[in-house]
Design a protein around this motif. Structure first.
Motif, PDB file in Angstrom:
ATOM      1  N   PRO A 133     -15.078   1.297  12.690  1.00 49.68           N
ATOM      2  CA  PRO A 133     -13.708   0.684  12.941  1.00 49.68           C
ATOM      3  C   PRO A 133     -13.626  -0.483  11.751  1.00 49.68           C
ATOM      4  O   PRO A 133     -15.033  -0.854  11.657  1.00 49.68           O
ATOM      5  CB  PRO A 133     -13.884  -0.003  13.980  1.00 49.68           C
ATOM      6  CG  PRO A 133     -14.629   0.470  15.052  1.00 49.68           C
ATOM      7  CD  PRO A 133     -15.691   1.571  14.122  1.00 49.68           C
ATOM      8  N   ALA A 134     -12.947  -1.085  11.046  1.00 55.84           N
ATOM      9  CA  ALA A 134     -12.589  -1.426  10.093  1.00 55.84           C
ATOM     10  C   ALA A 134     -12.704  -3.093  10.578  1.00 55.84           C
ATOM     11  O   ALA A 134     -11.669  -2.568  11.631  1.00 55.84           O
ATOM     12  CB  ALA A 134     -11.413  -0.768   9.191  1.00 55.84           C
ATOM     13  N   ALA A 184      -7.492  -4.842  10.628  1.00 56.62           N
ATOM     14  CA  ALA A 184      -6.280  -3.295  10.548  1.00 56.62           C
ATOM     15  C   ALA A 184      -5.861  -2.969   9.669  1.00 56.62           C
ATOM     16  O   ALA A 184      -5.002  -3.193   9.315  1.00 56.62           O
ATOM     17  CB  ALA A 184      -5.543  -3.830  12.248  1.00 56.62           C
ATOM     18  N   PRO A 185      -6.078  -1.534   9.216  1.00 55.10           N
ATOM     19  CA  PRO A 185      -5.229  -0.946   7.483  1.00 55.10           C
ATOM     20  C   PRO A 185      -4.034  -0.951   8.016  1.00 55.10           C
ATOM     21  O   PRO A 185      -3.710  -1.078   7.367  1.00 55.10           O
ATOM     22  CB  PRO A 185      -5.995   0.246   7.600  1.00 55.10           C
ATOM     23  CG  PRO A 185      -7.225   0.267   9.133  1.00 55.10           C
ATOM     24  CD  PRO A 185      -7.201  -1.021   9.051  1.00 55.10           C
ATOM     25  N   ALA A 186      -3.530  -0.476   9.422  1.00 50.89           N
ATOM     26  CA  ALA A 186      -1.982  -0.251   9.551  1.00 50.89           C
ATOM     27  C   ALA A 186      -1.498  -1.641   9.621  1.00 50.89           C
ATOM     28  O   ALA A 186       0.032  -1.281   9.300  1.00 50.89           O
ATOM     29  CB  ALA A 186      -2.679  -0.225  11.277  1.00 50.89           C
ATOM     30  N   ASP A 187      -2.116  -2.893   9.514  1.00 54.28           N
ATOM     31  CA  ASP A 187      -1.295  -3.958   9.654  1.00 54.28           C
ATOM     32  C   ASP A 187      -0.568  -4.005   8.225  1.00 54.28           C
ATOM     33  O   ASP A 187       0.372  -4.981   8.021  1.00 54.28           O
ATOM     34  CB  ASP A 187      -1.778  -5.390   9.758  1.00 54.28           C
ATOM     35  CG  ASP A 187      -2.633  -5.393  11.049  1.00 54.28           C
ATOM     36  OD1 ASP A 187      -1.084  -4.699  11.869  1.00 54.28           O
ATOM     37  OD2 ASP A 187      -2.691  -6.563  10.913  1.00 54.28           O
ATOM     38  N   PHE A 225       0.596  -0.637   6.208  1.00 55.16           N
ATOM     39  CA  PHE A 225       1.156   0.506   5.941  1.00 55.16           C
ATOM     40  C   PHE A 225       2.156   0.078   5.935  1.00 55.16           C
ATOM     41  O   PHE A 225       3.522  -0.506   6.436  1.00 55.16           O
ATOM     42  CB  PHE A 225       0.753   1.411   7.182  1.00 55.16           C
ATOM     43  CG  PHE A 225       1.841   2.133   6.923  1.00 55.16           C
ATOM     44  CD1 PHE A 225       1.034   3.579   6.167  1.00 55.16           C
ATOM     45  CD2 PHE A 225       3.032   2.726   7.160  1.00 55.16           C
ATOM     46  CE1 PHE A 225       2.010   4.710   6.136  1.00 55.16           C
ATOM     47  CE2 PHE A 225       3.767   3.732   7.889  1.00 55.16           C
ATOM     48  CZ  PHE A 225       3.281   5.332   7.059  1.00 55.16           C
ATOM     49  N   ARG A 226       3.052   0.819   4.747  1.00 52.56           N
ATOM     50  CA  ARG A 226       4.746   0.701   4.990  1.00 52.56           C
ATOM     51  C   ARG A 226       4.872   2.351   4.043  1.00 52.56           C
ATOM     52  O   ARG A 226       4.291   3.183   3.514  1.00 52.56           O
ATOM     53  CB  ARG A 226       4.833   0.131   3.021  1.00 52.56           C
ATOM     54  CG  ARG A 226       4.412  -1.401   3.015  1.00 52.56           C
ATOM     55  CD  ARG A 226       5.649  -1.754   4.384  1.00 52.56           C
ATOM     56  NE  ARG A 226       5.407  -3.234   4.437  1.00 52.56           N
ATOM     57  CZ  ARG A 226       4.849  -4.076   5.751  1.00 52.56           C
ATOM     58  NH1 ARG A 226       4.378  -2.960   6.583  1.00 52.56           N
ATOM     59  NH2 ARG A 226       4.517  -5.398   5.706  1.00 52.56           N
ATOM     60  N   SER A 227       6.345   2.699   5.048  1.00 52.41           N
ATOM     61  CA  SER A 227       6.618   4.369   4.798  1.00 52.41           C
ATOM     62  C   SER A 227       7.158   4.342   3.307  1.00 52.41           C
ATOM     63  O   SER A 227       7.326   3.612   2.737  1.00 52.41           O
ATOM     64  CB  SER A 227       7.312   4.522   5.721  1.00 52.41           C
ATOM     65  OG  SER A 227       7.884   5.409   5.440  1.00 52.41           O
ATOM     66  N   SER A 228       7.057   5.218   3.225  1.00 50.77           N
ATOM     67  CA  SER A 228       7.789   5.682   1.967  1.00 50.77           C
ATOM     68  C   SER A 228       8.724   5.176   2.024  1.00 50.77           C
ATOM     69  O   SER A 228       9.621   6.235   2.272  1.00 50.77           O
ATOM     70  CB  SER A 228       6.818   7.274   1.301  1.00 50.77           C
ATOM     71  OG  SER A 228       7.369   7.960   1.817  1.00 50.77           O
ATOM     72  N   THR A 229       9.618   5.082   0.811  1.00 51.36           N
ATOM     73  CA  THR A 229      11.011   4.988   0.767  1.00 51.36           C
ATOM     74  C   THR A 229      11.355   4.943  -0.472  1.00 51.36           C
ATOM     75  O   THR A 229      13.127   5.131  -0.765  1.00 51.36           O
ATOM     76  CB  THR A 229      11.507   2.796   1.195  1.00 51.36           C
ATOM     77  OG1 THR A 229      10.939   2.174   0.110  1.00 51.36           O
ATOM     78  CG2 THR A 229      11.315   2.822   2.112  1.00 51.36           C
ATOM     79  N   THR A 230      10.606   5.376  -2.111  1.00 50.65           N
ATOM     80  CA  THR A 230      11.390   6.115  -3.555  1.00 50.65           C
ATOM     81  C   THR A 230      11.639   6.813  -3.078  1.00 50.65           C
ATOM     82  O   THR A 230      10.726   8.298  -4.119  1.00 50.65           O
ATOM     83  CB  THR A 230       9.911   5.250  -4.051  1.00 50.65           C
ATOM     84  OG1 THR A 230       8.845   6.280  -3.155  1.00 50.65           O
ATOM     85  CG2 THR A 230       9.562   4.248  -4.363  1.00 50.65           C
TER      86      THR A 230
END
Lengths: 190, 427
Positions: free
Chosen positions: A27-28, A31-34, A36-41
């Motif tokens: 485990p990292a 938290a790498p999920a914090d 996270f950004r979805s692609s919007t470009t």
């Protein structure tokens, strides 16, 4: 047989689970999920600007075409120019892009005069506004009565990146001043 | 037909045919105490969708099951490396369930005799892949070589099986590379994952899913009489198949990403990248169907959904109930916003209420998946993951039909007037 296989798998699983050291990623620390950004470009495919079919000596600018008031597709004013139906996908994008051109004028050949005899495998290039080039090869050519035009096969959306080239052919109806058939070349992206 | 599945009926979302039915859940074989469970969605009693059993319908179902097999097999192999407590369930339950469903479908498509041969043959390579993963985890080169040799021999037998059942429509020279590629994707992603190269592992994971999904349709077209499968090349069927692939892949990738978020494992970043690639692909499909502006707007909305689900999973791992609630609230707004967007895009063919209900169900299942995974209730987590895949695949079918009808209404009418007669008699 199914139960035997399941049992065999379970035995394997059980034995392996108990003996082999896990090589799991640890485990990292954070938290790498914090982050996270979805692609919007979303980047759209550039508009087509030029059509090249070396085998037919075609090298033409491409104009945009829409629909006429009666719902029929517009066609280029010049018989020496190709037009792209801008109600559908752009060439190279997923889906069927449609380019239309005249077979002739009243006096001589148009840009797609040779389309009816083009061979499968013929290369078609579409240059786009960003200078990228979408390449296609012809897969088949068909001639159909305009009254039975296969709208779905030419225009209807799938997500296959394809190209359709459309012109006129067949016998000429002098009373109506138009050909009775359309010639359609189907092409797949290379 | 799948034994367990959400059937989102076209009649549910598409106004043109009905307005009340939204979803149905048939009961898993393991749920022996009940028969059929109806659900209340958006205030409407849920009824079973019509059972579609045309060869084309079954062929599209077959490709979905094959794609799912690739995902489940990859997950099983990865579980083996991680030493997760859940790998028994992953391997034995989900993959077994998928094989059961596939065998049932093979029977309907190609006959009971073919199905009887298919099940043991198919199950065999699951065992071999597990052995391969075990060899990798144990750094046992001898066992790895043995597993590879068995897989190589198996590839030929499986290709012979498909080729033989096709009555000459699928030559061995075509069948073998297709099977080999499937195995290579699975072993390749396993190799990369074991080496800690999660980006490569996930690239192969996606390629494996897409290849196997397409393989399903290719096999159906080869094994069924051409008269049964000609419709599969028509745009409406292509769109059903392709949108189903994109949205089913969304389901498996968001599950993979939220699992990594819950467990805080370093494969999260690569999972997130794959998730984003899928989101871009879906946006590209929206561009094809509508236009670039719609694609851009869709991607923003869809991104909100993906981020909220990841945030929910991360909050679940952190036991942060406030952030969990924030994510839920974001998803509730997303469901309304996307339903409104899709309804407008389809000129009302898809109703906002039914769309909102279907999207709400999708999000509910994914949050439940994260909850179960965090609680280490792996069996139930895998069950809900399986159902989520099925739900999304069938929602995609409904959307494809609504999209297709909308676009069809805007297509040019008739042929093109592209000639003036100068070459009459010569063209």
């Amino acid at each position: 047989m199914r139960r035997l296989l399941a049992l065999f798998l379970l035995v394997l699983l059980s034995s392996c689970h108990g003996s082999s050291p896990p090589v799991a990623p640890a485990p990292a620390s954070s938290a790498p999920a914090d982050d996270f950004r979805s692609s919007t470009t979303y980047e759209k495919t550039a508009l087509p600007v030029r059509l090249r079919i070396p085998a037919l000596h075609v090298d033409s600018p491409i104009i945009d075409l829409g629909l006429q008031d009666d719902g029929a597709v517009e066609v280029p004013e010049s018989v020496h120019e190709a037009g792209w139906f801008d109600g559908g996908p752009r060439p190279g994008q997923d889906g069927p892009a449609v380019i239309l051109g005249h077979v002739d004028s009243k006096a001589g050949p148009g840009i797609f005069a040779g389309l009816h005899k083009v061979k499968a495998g013929t290369l078609v290039e579409v240059v786009r506004a960003d200078k990228s080039v979408a390449k296609f090869t012809i897969t088949k050519v068909s001639r159909v009565e305009k009254t039975r035009f296969p709208t779905d096969l030419v225009y209807a959306p799938s997500l296959d990146p394809t190209l359709r080239l459309v012109t006129c052919g067949g016998t000429f109806d002098h009373a109506a001043g138009s050909y009775r058939d359309n010639v359609i070349a189907y092409a797949d992206v290379v | 037909m799948r034994k367990l599945g959400y059937r989102i009926a076209a009649v549910a979302v598409v106004t043109a045919t009905a307005a009340t039915v939204t979803a149905v859940r048939l009961v898993a074989p393991s749920e022996a105490t009940t028969t059929t469970v109806g659900r209340m969605v958006a205030g409407a009693e849920v009824k079973a969708a019509p059972d579609s059993t045309s060869p084309a319908d079954l062929a599209v179902d077959f490709e979905a099951l094959l794609g799912q097999h690739s995902v489940l097999a990859s997950n099983m192999m990865r579980s083996r490396f991680r030493g997760d407590d859940d790998f028994v369930q992953a391997a034995n339950a989900s993959l077994g369930r998928n094989t059961d469903d596939m065998t049932g479908l093979v029977g309907k498509l190609f006959g009971d005799a073919t199905a009887a041969k298919f099940r043991p043959l198919w199950s065999e390579h699951v065992v071999m892949l597990f052995a391969y993963a075990g060899a990798l985890a144990d750094h046992d080169d001898t066992a790895k070589a043995k597993a590879l040799a068995e897989l190589t021999e198996y590839e030929t037998r499986l290709a012979q099986f498909f080729s033989g059942a096709s009555q000459g429509r699928l030559p061995m020279a075509t069948a073998l590379p297709l099977v080999v590629t499937h195995i290579e994707h699975l072993t390749g992603q396993a190799d990369a994952y074991a080496a800690g190269d999660y980006t490569k592992a996930d690239e192969l994971f996606r390629m494996g899913f897409q290849h196997t999904y397409d393989l399903g349709l290719g096999l159906a077209k080869a094994l069924l009489p051409p008269s049964d499968t000609a419709v599969l090349d028509e745009p409406v069927w292509r769109l059903r198949s392709q949108l189903g692939k994109l949205l089913a892949e969304h389901a498996v990738l968001i599950e993979d990403t939220t699992r990594a978020a819950v467990t805080r494992t370093p494969d999260f970043t690569a999972s997130g990248q794959s998730m984003n690639a899928n989101t871009s692909d879906i946006a590209a499909a929206v561009d094809t169907l509508f236009n670039a502006a719609a694609a851009k707007q869709f991607q923003q909305l869809w991104g909100t959904h993906v981020e909220a689900l990841v945030a929910y999973a991360a909050a679940t791992a952190a036991k942060d109930t406030a952030k969990q609630q924030m994510a839920r609230d974001t998803l509730t707004k997303f469901q309304k916003d996307l339903a409104k967007f899709l309804s407008a895009a389809t000129n009302g063919r898809a109703t906002p209420a039914a769309l909102e209900a279907a999207l709400g169900e999708h999000d509910r299942m994914l949050m439940q998946h994260a909850d179960l995974y965090a609680a280490k209730n792996y069996q139930s987590a895998h069950d809900i993951a399986y159902e989520t895949y099925d739900h999304m695949f069938h929602l995609a079918r409904t959307l494809a039909d609504a999209f297709g009808s909308t676009v069809a209404a805007k297509l040019p009418k008739g042929g093109a007037a592209t000639g003036f007669g100068g070459l009459a008699g010569h063209v």
